[in-house]
Design a protein around this motif. Structure first.
Motif, PDB file in Angstrom:
ATOM      1  N   GLN A 143      60.632 -41.245  51.285  1.00 35.09           N
ATOM      2  CA  GLN A 143      60.041 -41.783  50.066  1.00 35.09           C
ATOM      3  C   GLN A 143      60.511 -43.214  49.838  1.00 35.09           C
ATOM      4  O   GLN A 143      61.666 -43.560  50.109  1.00 35.09           O
ATOM      5  N   SER A 144      59.602 -44.031  49.348  1.00 33.84           N
ATOM      6  CA  SER A 144      59.919 -45.430  49.051  1.00 33.84           C
ATOM      7  C   SER A 144      59.145 -45.847  47.807  1.00 33.84           C
ATOM      8  O   SER A 144      58.252 -45.135  47.335  1.00 33.84           O
ATOM      9  N   LEU A 145      59.483 -47.006  47.304  1.00 35.04           N
ATOM     10  CA  LEU A 145      58.878 -47.502  46.071  1.00 35.04           C
ATOM     11  C   LEU A 145      58.026 -48.721  46.380  1.00 35.04           C
ATOM     12  O   LEU A 145      58.490 -49.675  47.004  1.00 35.04           O
ATOM     13  N   GLN A 146      56.764 -48.675  45.967  1.00 30.32           N
ATOM     14  CA  GLN A 146      55.879 -49.827  46.060  1.00 30.32           C
ATOM     15  C   GLN A 146      55.418 -50.162  44.650  1.00 30.32           C
ATOM     16  O   GLN A 146      54.594 -49.453  44.071  1.00 30.32           O
ATOM     17  N   GLY A 147      56.000 -51.231  44.108  1.00 32.84           N
ATOM     18  CA  GLY A 147      55.767 -51.530  42.704  1.00 32.84           C
ATOM     19  C   GLY A 147      56.406 -50.450  41.855  1.00 32.84           C
ATOM     20  O   GLY A 147      57.609 -50.206  41.934  1.00 32.84           O
ATOM     21  N   SER A 148      55.610 -49.757  41.089  1.00 37.97           N
ATOM     22  CA  SER A 148      56.121 -48.640  40.281  1.00 37.97           C
ATOM     23  C   SER A 148      55.694 -47.298  40.841  1.00 37.97           C
ATOM     24  O   SER A 148      55.905 -46.260  40.210  1.00 37.97           O
ATOM     25  N   GLN A 149      55.090 -47.305  42.044  1.00 37.62           N
ATOM     26  CA  GLN A 149      54.561 -46.084  42.628  1.00 37.62           C
ATOM     27  C   GLN A 149      55.466 -45.579  43.747  1.00 37.62           C
ATOM     28  O   GLN A 149      55.896 -46.350  44.609  1.00 37.62           O
ATOM     29  N   VAL A 150      55.752 -44.278  43.724  1.00 36.02           N
ATOM     30  CA  VAL A 150      56.542 -43.646  44.780  1.00 36.02           C
ATOM     31  C   VAL A 150      55.611 -43.259  45.919  1.00 36.02           C
ATOM     32  O   VAL A 150      54.629 -42.525  45.724  1.00 36.02           O
ATOM     33  N   ILE A 151      55.899 -43.752  47.115  1.00 37.49           N
ATOM     34  CA  ILE A 151      55.094 -43.487  48.306  1.00 37.49           C
ATOM     35  C   ILE A 151      55.856 -42.536  49.212  1.00 37.49           C
ATOM     36  O   ILE A 151      57.030 -42.775  49.535  1.00 37.49           O
ATOM     37  N   SER A 152      55.182 -41.466  49.650  1.00 42.13           N
ATOM     38  CA  SER A 152      55.782 -40.505  50.583  1.00 42.13           C
ATOM     39  C   SER A 152      55.147 -40.684  51.951  1.00 42.13           C
ATOM     40  O   SER A 152      53.922 -40.541  52.099  1.00 42.13           O
ATOM     41  N   THR A 153      55.973 -41.003  52.957  1.00 39.73           N
ATOM     42  CA  THR A 153      55.509 -41.218  54.326  1.00 39.73           C
ATOM     43  C   THR A 153      56.024 -40.102  55.213  1.00 39.73           C
ATOM     44  O   THR A 153      57.244 -39.878  55.301  1.00 39.73           O
ATOM     45  N   ALA A 154      55.124 -39.380  55.865  1.00 40.31           N
ATOM     46  CA  ALA A 154      55.528 -38.268  56.722  1.00 40.31           C
ATOM     47  C   ALA A 154      56.257 -38.787  57.959  1.00 40.31           C
ATOM     48  O   ALA A 154      55.740 -39.654  58.675  1.00 40.31           O
ATOM     49  N   LEU A 155      57.458 -38.275  58.198  1.00 35.20           N
ATOM     50  CA  LEU A 155      58.212 -38.626  59.400  1.00 35.20           C
ATOM     51  C   LEU A 155      57.958 -37.643  60.530  1.00 35.20           C
ATOM     52  O   LEU A 155      57.963 -38.013  61.699  1.00 35.20           O
ATOM     53  N   ASP A 156      57.754 -36.360  60.177  1.00 37.11           N
ATOM     54  CA  ASP A 156      57.563 -35.353  61.219  1.00 37.11           C
ATOM     55  C   ASP A 156      57.147 -34.035  60.588  1.00 37.11           C
ATOM     56  O   ASP A 156      57.553 -33.717  59.461  1.00 37.11           O
ATOM     57  N   THR A 157      56.330 -33.279  61.310  1.00 39.14           N
ATOM     58  CA  THR A 157      56.041 -31.884  60.958  1.00 39.14           C
ATOM     59  C   THR A 157      56.904 -30.998  61.839  1.00 39.14           C
ATOM     60  O   THR A 157      56.828 -31.084  63.067  1.00 39.14           O
ATOM     61  N   LEU A 158      57.728 -30.183  61.222  1.00 38.53           N
ATOM     62  CA  LEU A 158      58.696 -29.395  61.967  1.00 38.53           C
ATOM     63  C   LEU A 158      58.027 -28.229  62.680  1.00 38.53           C
ATOM     64  O   LEU A 158      57.044 -27.661  62.195  1.00 38.53           O
ATOM     65  N   GLU A 159      58.576 -27.875  63.822  1.00 38.02           N
ATOM     66  CA  GLU A 159      58.065 -26.792  64.656  1.00 38.02           C
ATOM     67  C   GLU A 159      59.042 -25.620  64.619  1.00 38.02           C
ATOM     68  O   GLU A 159      60.260 -25.804  64.721  1.00 38.02           O
ATOM     69  N   ARG A 160      58.498 -24.404  64.463  1.00 39.58           N
ATOM     70  CA  ARG A 160      59.360 -23.224  64.554  1.00 39.58           C
ATOM     71  C   ARG A 160      59.658 -22.954  66.019  1.00 39.58           C
ATOM     72  O   ARG A 160      58.748 -22.834  66.845  1.00 39.58           O
ATOM     73  N   VAL A 161      60.958 -22.865  66.352  1.00 40.02           N
ATOM     74  CA  VAL A 161      61.384 -22.661  67.736  1.00 40.02           C
ATOM     75  C   VAL A 161      62.410 -21.543  67.790  1.00 40.02           C
ATOM     76  O   VAL A 161      62.988 -21.135  66.782  1.00 40.02           O
ATOM     77  N   SER A 162      62.636 -21.052  68.989  1.00 37.28           N
ATOM     78  CA  SER A 162      63.674 -20.053  69.214  1.00 37.28           C
ATOM     79  C   SER A 162      65.019 -20.754  69.390  1.00 37.28           C
ATOM     80  O   SER A 162      65.142 -21.675  70.201  1.00 37.28           O
ATOM     81  N   ALA A 163      66.012 -20.339  68.619  1.00 36.54           N
ATOM     82  CA  ALA A 163      67.347 -20.920  68.756  1.00 36.54           C
ATOM     83  C   ALA A 163      67.914 -20.666  70.145  1.00 36.54           C
ATOM     84  O   ALA A 163      68.687 -21.475  70.665  1.00 36.54           O
TER      85      ALA A 163
END
Length: 405
Positions: free
Chosen positions: A93-113
């Motif tokens: 999350q970051s701030l642009q002016g007075s608006q909070v912007i959410s930028t996706a970094l990654d979609t997590l994958e379910r894996v076997s430990a």
């Protein structure tokens, strides 16, 4: 009014960063509702550093008044969401002016430990296999404002979990040492003097050594570890002086963590991205900006004596090489969790324990960040090496009274 007490069993992940005993039982009063259990520690790095995967455990608490909880705990479908039940996205999350912007970094994958090299769970209350976790390959910048969004695609329920990544400044390219997260003392220029021989009393006097480090921004809890490097080799006992047999020398390492969960001076406070933003993040207000712990020489020698075998009945000998210091830091969310856990363990009496700390809305667990710094190449003072060979605590360990370097 009569309140029925139901037992909810949920895994509490023991962090590799700050290992603590974990309670398996959480008490819940009231009607059933969806209860997620989330445990994850993200390691932010500068962009030029090699990235390692992040792993987060996401499970569900369960509640069934008709079935014994210990039986349910052995059913994997009672612990884990289905393979397509969850959408898990890590945002910055970051701030642009007075608006909070959410930028996706990654979609997590379910894996076997198991496939990731962690193996099955230890045998116990919970089903040991399968063992599912969620994996991310995101590059997380230091100091980032992070949001983990967990959405149940079946129920439509969403959980937004917030944490502020530790900010440690620029990386010193000579090693894993951050300029404002560094080990200050002791110095590597002189051998560490944990003991000295007093000629007057003719006794060995153990000394305290101060380990001090600067604190990175938003870090609130620390572990202090020492990697103790030494050599083992075989000697020819039939010859005077027991000369070392060529080709038998092996470098070995003991990792000693004399201090865990060291709390920095300061306090936490809720804070948003801006003065008008919702207070979704927990920030740490530092005290004096450094943390220190003293290690007494006797504790150092007793650790070696407890973790190394005696050599009195064989031809194995040892000599000291060096030791390295590592400090692991974690965010204020984990510090608050540990404090609440400690408070609950000291409760005596009462119907229910105090509410456990969590930053998972309508759930349990913790989502936070970690970071480490280290300082390498510590030598021991000559009198410490002498004590290793002749001192009462370590004289059966076969150390030579000189360094192998």
């Amino acid at each position: 009014m009569y309140l029925k007490r139901w037992s909810v069993l949920a895994l509490l992940l023991c962090f590799g960063l700050l290992t603590n005993s974990c309670d398996n039982e959480v008490d819940v009063v009231g009607d059933w509702k969806e209860v997620p259990v989330v445990y994850g520690v993200i390691n932010p790095l500068p962009l030029f550093e090699p990235m390692e995967p992040h792993y987060i455990r996401i499970e569900k608490a369960f509640l069934d008044p008709r079935t014994d909880a210990f039986q349910i705990a052995q059913r994997p479908d009672s612990l884990y969401y289905g393979p397509f039940d969850l959408e898990v996205i890590l945002f910055q999350q970051s701030l642009q002016g007075s608006q909070v912007i959410s930028t996706a970094l990654d979609t997590l994958e379910r894996v076997s430990a198991v496939d990731e090299g962690f193996g099955d769970r230890e045998e116990g209350i919970f089903a040991a296999s399968p063992n599912y976790i969620y994996k991310s390959d995101a590059v997380v910048p230091v100091g980032a404002y992070l949001m983990l969004k967990v959405k149940n695609l079946s129920s439509g329920k969403e959980y937004d979990i917030y944490t502020k990544a530790i900010q440690a400044g620029d990386l010193d390219l000579t090693g894993q040492t951050f300029r404002n997260f560094r080990v200050n003392t002791p110095s590597t220029s002189l051998g560490v003097k944990w003991v000295n021989y007093d000629q007057g009393s003719q006794d060995w006097i153990f000394r305290d050594i101060n380990f001090n480090w600067a604190t990175p921004t938003d870090a609130a809890v620390y572990d202090l570890s020492l990697d103790i490097h030494y050599y083992e080799f075989e000697v020819d006992e039939s010859q005077t002086g027991e000369p070392e047999i060529a080709g038998t020398r092996v470098l070995k390492t003991l990792t000693w963590t004399p201090f865990r969960s060291i709390m920095a001076s300061g306090s936490s406070e809720p804070k948003g991205l801006c003065s008008a933003c919702p207070a979704t993040y927990e920030r740490f207000v530092e005290g004096d900006g450094s943390v220190a712990q003293e290690i007494n020489g006797e504790n150092f020698f007793r650790y070696l004596a407890s973790n190394l075998s005696s050599t009195t009945d064989n031809n194995i000998r040892r000599c000291f090489s060096h030791f390295d210091v590592q400090v692991d830091a974690a965010g204020v969310d984990l510090a608050n969790y540990l404090k609440a856990n400690a408070a609950n363990q000291t409760l005596v009496g009462g119907l229910f324990p105090a509410e456990p700390y969590t930053n998972v809305p309508d759930g349990y667990g913790i989502f936070t960040t970690k970071m480490f710094t280290n300082k390498k190449g510590y030598d021991l003072d000559d009198e410490v090496l002498e004590y290793l060979k002749f001192g009462e605590i370590t004289r059966d360990l076969g150390f030579r009274d000189y360094s192998c370097n």
